[in-house]
Design an enzyme around this catalytic site. Structure first.
Site, short mmCIF file in Angstrom:
data_model
loop_
_atom_site.label_atom_id
_atom_site.label_comp_id
_atom_site.label_asym_id
_atom_site.label_seq_id
_atom_site.Cartn_x
_atom_site.Cartn_y
_atom_site.Cartn_z
N SER A 148 -11.00 1.15 -0.86
CA SER A 148 -11.01 2.40 -1.62
C SER A 148 -10.59 2.09 -3.05
O SER A 148 -9.85 1.13 -3.30
CB SER A 148 -10.01 3.38 -1.01
OG SER A 148 -9.75 4.45 -1.91
N TYR A 163 -1.59 4.59 2.07
CA TYR A 163 -3.06 4.46 2.04
C TYR A 163 -3.48 3.38 1.03
O TYR A 163 -4.30 2.52 1.36
CB TYR A 163 -3.67 5.81 1.67
CG TYR A 163 -5.18 5.84 1.71
CD1 TYR A 163 -5.88 5.77 2.92
CD2 TYR A 163 -5.93 5.94 0.54
CE1 TYR A 163 -7.27 5.80 2.96
CE2 TYR A 163 -7.32 5.98 0.56
CZ TYR A 163 -7.99 5.92 1.77
OH TYR A 163 -9.36 5.96 1.81
N1 LIG Z 1 -13.97 10.27 1.74
C1 LIG Z 1 -13.46 9.59 0.73
O1 LIG Z 1 -13.21 10.13 -0.35
C2 LIG Z 1 -13.19 8.11 0.89
C3 LIG Z 1 -13.03 7.32 -0.27
C4 LIG Z 1 -12.78 5.95 -0.13
C5 LIG Z 1 -12.69 5.39 1.12
N2 LIG Z 1 -12.84 6.19 2.23
C6 LIG Z 1 -12.72 5.55 3.53
O2 LIG Z 1 -13.96 5.66 4.23
C7 LIG Z 1 -13.71 5.68 5.64
C8 LIG Z 1 -14.39 6.88 6.25
O3 LIG Z 1 -13.84 8.03 5.67
P1 LIG Z 1 -14.48 9.48 5.83
O4 LIG Z 1 -14.20 10.18 4.55
O5 LIG Z 1 -15.86 9.39 6.34
O6 LIG Z 1 -13.46 10.05 6.92
P2 LIG Z 1 -13.65 10.97 8.20
O7 LIG Z 1 -12.30 11.51 8.50
O8 LIG Z 1 -14.79 11.94 8.00
O9 LIG Z 1 -14.08 9.93 9.33
C9 LIG Z 1 -13.17 8.98 9.83
C10 LIG Z 1 -13.65 8.55 11.20
O10 LIG Z 1 -12.75 7.54 11.68
C11 LIG Z 1 -12.44 7.84 13.03
N3 LIG Z 1 -11.13 7.27 13.35
C12 LIG Z 1 -9.92 7.64 12.88
N4 LIG Z 1 -8.95 6.90 13.43
C13 LIG Z 1 -9.58 6.02 14.27
C14 LIG Z 1 -9.11 5.01 15.14
N5 LIG Z 1 -7.81 4.74 15.28
N6 LIG Z 1 -10.03 4.32 15.86
C15 LIG Z 1 -11.35 4.58 15.75
N7 LIG Z 1 -11.85 5.55 14.95
C16 LIG Z 1 -10.96 6.26 14.22
C17 LIG Z 1 -12.45 9.35 13.12
O11 LIG Z 1 -12.59 9.82 14.45
C18 LIG Z 1 -13.65 9.69 12.23
O12 LIG Z 1 -14.85 9.64 12.96
C19 LIG Z 1 -12.18 5.66 5.79
O13 LIG Z 1 -11.77 4.32 6.01
C20 LIG Z 1 -11.70 6.15 4.45
O14 LIG Z 1 -10.40 5.72 4.18
C21 LIG Z 1 -13.11 7.52 2.14
#
Ligand SMILES: NC(=O)c1ccc[n+]([C@@H]2O[C@H](COP(=O)([O-])OP(=O)(O)OC[C@H]3O[C@@H](n4cnc5c(N)ncnc54)[C@H](O)[C@@H]3O)[C@@H](O)[C@H]2O)c1
Length: 256
Positions: A148, A163
């Site tokens: 991120s 985070y």
């Molecule tokens: N959305 C943003 O702004 C953003 C920015 C940078 C990075 N990210 C990263 O991208 C990734 C996806 O984020 P998102 O926004 O799609 O989030 P989201 O919450 O929509 O999806 C996260 C997914 O991870 C699964 N999950 C959570 N804990 C878990 C575990 N212990 N084992 C297996 N699965 C698990 C959840 O069930 C969900 O399906 C994350 O790693 C997040 O940190 C997101």
């Protein structure tokens, strides 16, 4: 044309999530699909939907990426699917499962710290450790880790200290593993998105979201597809000389 390999995608069952968009992007590129998520029922459902929508082979299973036993069981379940011909052998692993936390530092308990580190950082380690040996054996593999912009500039989107620390650990893991992999045929790279339009920032106010968008030169958050396409590129033959690198996907919000 169907791809030779399957892409394993963690955290790919959430509606509007980056993982699900990534699974669809891999499927459209012909890859077999293995969805692994904490929500096992949703993982199975999403895999069936992807197979119906795109025609690729797809399976889904539950995993808690932070739990060693669960990761090993999921890896064995995927092996069984490969042996049965349900999906091709695993050629890519996208470590996307993650959680964030907006809790300020002095209110962060050890338990919260450990949980955020466990899912984002230890989860990436455990999944990679489970799927890497077969990739090395077949002399082909593509691992893409989810970091991120928060790792690079110390938060500033939504997630706070644990985070940023966890996502920075993902970058260190990616670079150090890249050195160890040598000419094994396996690459490991990372993506560092800025704010992406998903449900992860549930609880974020309209004012906070507007402030996030205003701070981005492109004037908006990323779509999940804009992140997914980079992950699939990093898994492609065209990305064969990218090793240990991080691709920023932040609309110009962090230029360094
Ligand atoms: N959305 C943003 O702004 C953003 C920015 C940078 C990075 N990210 C990263 O991208 C990734 C996806 O984020 P998102 O926004 O799609 O989030 P989201 O919450 O929509 O999806 C996260 C997914 O991870 C699964 N999950 C959570 N804990 C878990 C575990 N212990 N084992 C297996 N699965 C698990 C959840 O069930 C969900 O399906 C994350 O790693 C997040 O940190 C997101």
């Amino acid at each position: 044309m169907p791809h030779t390999y399957t892409a394993v995608i963690t955290g790919a069952a959430a509606d509007r999530g980056i993982g699900m968009a990534t699974a669809y992007a891999y499927a459209r590129a012909g890859w077999g699909i293995a969805i692994l998520d904490l929500d096992g029922d949703a993982a199975v459902r999403v895999a069936a939907q992807i197979a119906a929508d795109t025609g690729v082979k797809a399976v889904g299973a539950r995993v808690d990426v932070a739990d060693e036993t669960s990761v090993e069981a999921a890896q064995k379940a995927i092996d069984v699917h490969v042996a049965a011909g349900d999906i091709p052998s695993v050629g890519a692993l996208a470590n996307i499962a993650g959680i964030t936390s907006p809790v300020p530092f002095l209110e962060t308990t050890l338990s919260l710290w450990n949980t955020v580190l466990a899912v984002n950082a230890t989860g990436t380690y455990l999944m990679t450790r489970a799927f890497l040996p077969a990739m090395i054996e077949q002399r082909f593999g593509r691992i893409v880790n989810m970091s991120s912009v928060s790792a690079q500039r110390g938060g500033g989107v939504f997630g706070k200290v644990p985070y940023s620390a966890a996502k920075a650990a993902v970058l260190g893991l990616t670079k150090a593993l890249a050195r160890e992999l040598g000419d094994s045929g396996v690459t490991v790279n990372a993506v560092a998105p800025g704010a992406v339009d998903t449900n992860i920032r549930v609880g974020s106010t309209d004012e906070q979201e507007a402030a996030i968008a205003n701070a981005i030169p492109l004037g908006r958050t990323a779509t999940t597809a804009e992140v997914a396409d980079v992950i699939v590129f990093l898994s492609s033959d065209q990305a064969s000389y990218l090793q240990g690198t991080t691709i920023d996907i932040n609309g110009g919000s962090h230029l360094h």
